[in-house]
Design a protein around this motif. Structure first.
Motif, short mmCIF file in Angstrom:
data_model
loop_
_atom_site.label_atom_id
_atom_site.label_comp_id
_atom_site.label_asym_id
_atom_site.label_seq_id
_atom_site.Cartn_x
_atom_site.Cartn_y
_atom_site.Cartn_z
N PHE A 136 -8.83 -9.23 1.55
CA PHE A 136 -7.65 -9.04 1.30
C PHE A 136 -6.99 -8.86 0.32
N SER A 137 -7.16 -9.43 -0.11
CA SER A 137 -6.57 -9.11 -2.05
C SER A 137 -6.73 -7.52 -2.29
N GLY A 138 -7.07 -7.00 -1.94
CA GLY A 138 -7.75 -5.43 -2.36
C GLY A 138 -6.16 -5.13 -1.56
N PHE A 139 -6.40 -5.06 -0.34
CA PHE A 139 -5.37 -4.28 0.48
C PHE A 139 -3.80 -4.88 -0.18
N TYR A 140 -3.05 -6.50 -0.46
CA TYR A 140 -2.50 -6.71 -0.86
C TYR A 140 -2.55 -5.73 -2.13
N VAL A 141 -3.06 -5.42 -3.38
CA VAL A 141 -2.79 -5.30 -4.48
C VAL A 141 -2.54 -3.63 -4.45
N TYR A 142 -3.38 -3.22 -2.67
CA TYR A 142 -2.90 -1.46 -2.31
C TYR A 142 -1.49 -1.96 -1.90
N GLN A 143 -0.88 -2.70 -1.62
CA GLN A 143 0.85 -2.72 -0.52
C GLN A 143 1.30 -3.05 -1.95
N ASN A 144 1.29 -3.78 -2.99
CA ASN A 144 2.05 -4.24 -3.60
C ASN A 144 2.94 -3.79 -5.13
N LEU A 145 1.25 -4.06 -5.63
CA LEU A 145 1.59 -3.83 -6.51
C LEU A 145 0.37 -2.33 -7.93
N LEU A 146 -0.07 -1.11 -6.71
CA LEU A 146 -0.48 -0.22 -7.40
C LEU A 146 0.52 0.90 -7.94
N PHE A 147 1.38 0.74 -7.22
CA PHE A 147 2.39 2.12 -7.41
C PHE A 147 3.57 1.06 -7.70
N LYS A 148 4.32 2.15 -8.43
CA LYS A 148 5.95 1.71 -9.26
C LYS A 148 6.70 0.66 -8.47
N PRO A 149 7.21 1.45 -7.34
CA PRO A 149 8.45 2.05 -6.34
C PRO A 149 7.79 0.05 -5.47
N ASP A 150 6.89 0.05 -5.57
CA ASP A 150 6.07 -1.24 -4.65
C ASP A 150 6.29 -2.66 -5.13
#
Length: 176
Positions: A146-160
């Motif tokens: 879940f932590s990996g999914f959250y990082v991918y969804q919300n923190l990995l890309f600048k617009p997110d």
């Protein structure tokens, strides 16, 4: 160089004592009260604990306490403590203002008590689940996923990240 295992454990214990002395000094400076923990490289060194008891240390071990740079660590800790005190005062003032504006104080107190009871109950459930075989490891894997999914969804890309920051600031503004 290399040290024997007993020497390494002694050095680790001395390092832990030095760290605790530094933390106690920072805590004493932050509160401005209480006895001060000292660790000097003299022939008769005594460490004063918060309970007021003293314990003599051997001079050989006390020499480990006089490490270069310890002054810099306490200066940085003092600056961090000052910042923490300022933020604590701000939060205290904000909470006091909000408490003064609250019309239904018994309901707020009731919610706080229920929250504490809920935390105690959740702690009991988690302790009992932790005793089951394989369940803690499975839950740890789920948490990592879940932590990996959250990082991918919300923190990995600048617009997110920008959208998440905006969402958090809106929620904080709503609450405060």
């Amino acid at each position: 160089g290399r040290h024997s295992p007993s020497c390494q454990s002694t050095l680790a214990a001395i390092s832990s004592i030095r760290t605790m002395a530094t933390v106690c000094n920072v805590a004493v400076r932050a509160t401005g009260a209480g006895p001060k923990v000292s660790a000097r490289g003299t022939s008769k060194v005594q460490t004063r604990a918060f309970l007021g008891r003293t314990a003599p240390l051997k001079a050989a071990r006390a020499a480990v306490f006089s490490v270069k740079g310890s002054q810099g660590v306490s200066v940085r800790a003092d600056a961090a403590t000052d910042d923490l005190n300022k933020k604590l005062k701000e939060v205290t003032e904000t909470v006091s203002e909000k408490w003064g504006e609250t019309e239904d104080k018994p309901a707020v107190i009731t919610l706080a008590v229920y929250g504490i009871v809920g935390l105690i109950a959740a702690n009991g459930v988690l302790k009992s689940i932790d005793g089951l075989p394989l369940v803690p490891d499975l839950l740890e894997l789920v948490g990592i996923g879940f932590s990996g999914f959250y990082v991918y969804q919300n923190l990995l890309f600048k617009p997110d990240r920008a959208a998440l920051k905006e969402s958090i600031s809106k929620q904080v503004d709503k609450i405060l």
